[in-house]
Scaffold this motif. Structure first.
Motif, PDB file in Angstrom:
ATOM      1  N   ARG A 557      42.700  48.711  46.740  1.00  0.00           N
ATOM      2  CA  ARG A 557      41.858  49.165  45.632  1.00  0.00           C
ATOM      3  C   ARG A 557      42.178  48.369  44.361  1.00  0.00           C
ATOM      4  O   ARG A 557      41.276  47.954  43.620  1.00  0.00           O
ATOM      5  N   ARG A 560      40.732  44.857  44.654  1.00  0.00           N
ATOM      6  CA  ARG A 560      39.288  44.833  44.443  1.00  0.00           C
ATOM      7  C   ARG A 560      38.943  45.017  42.968  1.00  0.00           C
ATOM      8  O   ARG A 560      38.019  44.369  42.446  1.00  0.00           O
ATOM      9  N   ASN A 563      39.618  41.629  41.257  1.00  0.00           N
ATOM     10  CA  ASN A 563      38.598  40.623  41.555  1.00  0.00           C
ATOM     11  C   ASN A 563      37.272  40.948  40.870  1.00  0.00           C
ATOM     12  O   ASN A 563      36.539  40.055  40.428  1.00  0.00           O
ATOM     13  N   LYS A 564      36.950  42.251  40.765  1.00  0.00           N
ATOM     14  CA  LYS A 564      35.754  42.648  40.021  1.00  0.00           C
ATOM     15  C   LYS A 564      35.922  42.313  38.539  1.00  0.00           C
ATOM     16  O   LYS A 564      34.976  41.866  37.869  1.00  0.00           O
ATOM     17  N   GLU A 599      28.704  45.827  43.873  1.00  0.00           N
ATOM     18  CA  GLU A 599      29.628  45.905  45.007  1.00  0.00           C
ATOM     19  C   GLU A 599      29.244  44.910  46.108  1.00  0.00           C
ATOM     20  O   GLU A 599      29.689  45.034  47.239  1.00  0.00           O
ATOM     21  N   MET A 602      31.660  42.411  49.501  1.00  0.00           N
ATOM     22  CA  MET A 602      32.969  43.070  49.418  1.00  0.00           C
ATOM     23  C   MET A 602      34.077  42.206  49.996  1.00  0.00           C
ATOM     24  O   MET A 602      35.245  42.354  49.631  1.00  0.00           O
ATOM     25  N   LEU A 605      36.014  40.420  47.442  1.00  0.00           N
ATOM     26  CA  LEU A 605      36.902  41.268  46.644  1.00  0.00           C
ATOM     27  C   LEU A 605      38.258  41.456  47.305  1.00  0.00           C
ATOM     28  O   LEU A 605      39.237  41.798  46.637  1.00  0.00           O
ATOM     29  N   ASP A 606      38.342  41.247  48.623  1.00  0.00           N
ATOM     30  CA  ASP A 606      39.603  41.421  49.339  1.00  0.00           C
ATOM     31  C   ASP A 606      40.437  40.143  49.386  1.00  0.00           C
ATOM     32  O   ASP A 606      41.566  40.161  49.882  1.00  0.00           O
ATOM     33  N   GLU A 662      47.917  42.638  51.539  1.00  0.00           N
ATOM     34  CA  GLU A 662      47.360  43.394  50.415  1.00  0.00           C
ATOM     35  C   GLU A 662      48.384  43.529  49.296  1.00  0.00           C
ATOM     36  O   GLU A 662      48.047  43.394  48.104  1.00  0.00           O
TER      37      GLU A 662
END
Length: 742
Positions: A557, A560, A563-564, A599, A602, A605-606, A662
């Motif tokens: 989370r 993400r 990256n957002k 979104e 996705m 974002l990972d 992660e």
């Protein structure tokens, strides 16, 4: 070295990661055997191996070579005679459980004993009828040949009397049980008994004792009750007994009560004064002889309508072949009988082998019981194991070897060939009373429930589940249900282990659960997470959830969100709403900038955060421009303690690698410590490492990793005044460890 006058070890060594240790200490290369090598070794034969094979297949040769005639022979004779008398009585009594004519119990107390003399590895157990096995046989016998109505439509039963049909069913079932035991022994799967825990066996035998107790009530009360098998048979049997209770034979009840009271009292005296008595008083035999004499003198059968043993044929009957159709019909019941018979015998044998300091072989025991049952079944005996009380008599009366067992078989043979007629007036209620009294040990296992509940609740659940299922569903289905409960218990323990966060015990290199101690030290930004079980497909998600709970944030989370945030910063820079100065970003827009909720894509974002087209690398711990909010990560280092991880499967490898990536992508340094060398080798073989997950994260010990972290992040240590005193360095701890003292 050890400090003089102090119980402290001082060891000076470098700080070791796994790679550093491998560089400094050369490892011995060991060539692992291939499957072909194992096959060649298995089939290679020489003189020594042939001799060992002969000794293992005929253990009698081994102990006969060391037999001390002067010291052991007299003890074996006394033990054999005592055990033989008990074996005669128990053979007759336990045969009632199998729903067979009583004298067939004498066959089961003779033929298997003779074979076990040559093939068995235990010197003290008394082979023969075992009440639980007899009851399991009885349930099959009454299912195929019921007391009322015709037998099942099986080829080979036509033209036989009911007793002959039942004997054929019991012997065929015993033959199949022996085949299964022999096959397991040849295939070297004696370890299967390990899946029957002491708790499961205790619950199962307690349920069997309840079944045996109910099955003997019809003899004690002098009632005619048809044999019932299958689920809830116990309930139906009790219902019939209560409906017929007004027809109770008072004479049978009086005889049974007298026998039970006298035998119980004398057995208690035997236990209390066993150190003073040369041999236990054979009270069952004495009371049986008395009951036979009284029954003959007063003609109980005619005058009071008491059911007696009746005619006992002299000699042995001709051998028979098993019925193939019965083998097919009873295959499901034979397997649990094979397991239970072996498990009980092996457990008792193991106790005596430890007490008298010799070894037993589980696979050879399977072969011994398999051949014993196959041979015995040919002569119309039923499945043999060992009765605990009879084995106790053989050992406590001085038995040293299976010569005592052979002599007990000779006593049984004498009764069968010559003096069996003396037992004809014996009331069956006497045998029922003797069986019930001998259930005391198994029934007293109910006292284990409070102890198990206090000490180990899952084990208590296994005990209760096995006992309840065996009572209600029958012994065969009950054993299967107990194994299921035990398997679920093991799976749940492994699937949901008690993970913990560790902390340093001040002034030592010891790390314990931080919830259990007060005087602990936890460097800022460092977490030590321990999982005390193997990691495999069933618990990898549990491991990851507990890891997230321990670190206090979800790394995926956070990644993400970062990256957002980068997407938004790039967008604002492109529009001109955000500019970079030499110090920081400057918001040039007058309006309120709304955070993007896009979104899409996705997968991007990972991925790891990419700063290549930005004027500066963003510090996520500071305030971000344009009302952008990203969760703070106060953790810079995570240590995973793998000391208790015994294996990883492929699913766990994938899940672990994902979790590590992660964490690494949110700039948390991960270290794995105390990893088993074989697990580390498996990680290399499975291409676990890449540009992100590197082998340098592995450290030899937890303390090595902590010292490395504190050296790399000195800001994590507490203020100087808190760790001025030096660490008392214990065995295996580097001198640099003074920095971790708190």
């Amino acid at each position: 070295m050890m400090r003089t006058g102090a119980k402290e070890f001082v060891v000076v060594r470098p700080l070791y990661s796994e790679e550093a240790f491998a560089q400094d200490h050369e490892k011995v290369y060991r060539h692992g055997k291939t499957m072909l090598d194992h096959v060649k070794d298995y089939f290679t034969c020489d003189a020594k191996r042939a001799k060992n094979a002969a000794l293992s297949l005929l253990p009698v040769i081994g102990w006969m070579k060391i037999y001390r005639i002067k010291d052991w022979l007299l003890s074996d004779i006394v033990s054999g005679v005592s055990t033989g008398l008990v074996a005669v009585l128990q053979g007759l009594a336990y045969c009632l459980l199998a729903s067979l004519p009583p004298w067939y119990g004498l066959f089961s107390a003779f033929f298997p004993v003779v074979i076990y003399f040559f093939l068995g590895t235990s010197r003290h157990i008394s082979v023969g009828p075992f009440p639980v096995l007899c009851l399991m046989i009885g349930s099959v016998v009454t299912r195929i040949v019921p007391d009322e109505g015709p037998a099942l439509n099986i080829t080979g039963l036509e033209g036989l009397t009911r007793d002959e049909q039942r004997v054929l069913v019991a012997s065929s079932l015993t033959f199949l049980t022996g085949i299964m035991q022999l096959a397991m022994g040849i295939l070297q799967v004696g370890f299967v008994v390990m899946y029957l825990s002491d708790t499961l066996v205790s619950g199962f035998t307690t349920a069997a004792a309840v079944h045996i107790l109910v099955s003997q009530l019809k003899f004690v009360l002098g009632l005619t009750v048809p044999g019932i098998s299958g689920p809830l048979s116990l309930i139906y049997t009790l219902e019939i007994i209560f409906n017929k209770i007004t027809s109770t034979n008072v004479c049978d009840v009086v005889i049974s009560l007298v026998i039970m009271v006298v035998v119980f009292i004398v057995k208690e005296l035997n236990d209390r004064f066993k150190s003073k008595l040369p041999v236990p008083i054979p009270i069952e035999v004495i009371m049986t002889v008395i009951a036979c004499g009284v029954s003959y003198a007063f003609d109980f059968k005619t005058r009071y309508g008491i059911d007696v043993v009746g005619h006992i044929p002299k000699g042995y009957e001709s051998p028979i072949a098993p019925n193939l159709h019965i083998l097919q019909e009873t295959a499901v019941e034979a397997f649990p009988m094979a397991i239970v018979g072996f498990a009980v015998a092996f457990s008792v044998a193991k106790v005596y082998s430890v007490k008298h300091d010799y070894t037993i072989d589980g696979n050879q025991e399977l072969i011994a019981f398999g051949v014993s049952n196959i041979f015995g079944a040919s002569f119309k005996s039923f499945a043999a194991s060992t009765a605990l009380s009879r084995s106790a008599v053989q050992e406590s009366t001085g038995g040293k070897t299976q010569i005592a067992g052979l002599l007990s078989a000779i006593i049984v043979m004498i009764v069968t060939l010559a003096i069996g007629f003396l037992l004809e007036p014996l009331p069956k209620s006497v045998l029922g009373a003797v069986v019930i009294v001998n259930l005391k040990g198994m029934l007293m296992q109910f006292r284990d429930i409070p102890y198990l509940w206090r000490r180990d609740k899952p084990d208590c659940v296994v005990w209760l589940g096995t006992c309840t299922a065996a009572i209600l569903l029958g012994l065969d289905l009950g054993l299967a249900a107990g194994l299921g409960v035990e398997l679920i218990s093991v799976v749940l323990r492994a699937q949901f282990p008690r993970c913990s966060v560790l902390a340093n015990i001040k002034g030592t290199d010891i790390y314990k659960d931080r919830k259990d101690y007060i005087d602990i030290y936890e460097p800022e930004g460092v977490k030590i997470f321990r999982i005390p079980s193997p990691i495999f497909f069933a618990n990898i998600e549990f491991f990851r959830s507990k890891l997230v709970e321990a670190v206090g944030f979800n790394p995926l989370r956070v990644l993400r969100k970062r990256n957002k945030a980068l997407r938004m910063i790039r967008k604002l820079l492109k529009k001109g709403d955000l500019q970079w100065t030499s110090v920081s970003f400057l918001n040039t827009s007058c309006g309120f900038i709304k955070e993007s909720e896009d979104e899409s894509n996705m997968e991007e974002l990972d991925l790891p955060t990419d700063f290549k087209d930005l004027p500066v690398r963003i510090d996520w711990s500071t305030e971000l421009p344009a009302n952008i909010i990203v969760p703070r990560v106060d953790l810079h280092s995570l240590v995973l303690d793998f000391a208790a991880v015994s294996f990883l499967d492929i699913s766990a490898l994938k899940g672990l690698k994902t979790a590590l990536k992660e964490l690494i992508r949110v700039e948390v340094e991960v270290y794995i410590v105390a990893c088993d060398p074989y697990i580390l080798k498996k990680l290399h073989d499975c291409c676990f490492f890449d540009d992100e997950v590197q082998s340098s994260m592995f450290f030899l010990t937890l303390h090595d990793a902590m010292l490395h972290i504190l050296k790399k992040h000195p800001e994590s240590t507490e203020k100087k005044s808190d760790f001025d005193r030096k660490l008392s360095v214990s065995k295996g701890v580097p001198r640099q460890s003074k920095t971790i003292a708190a």
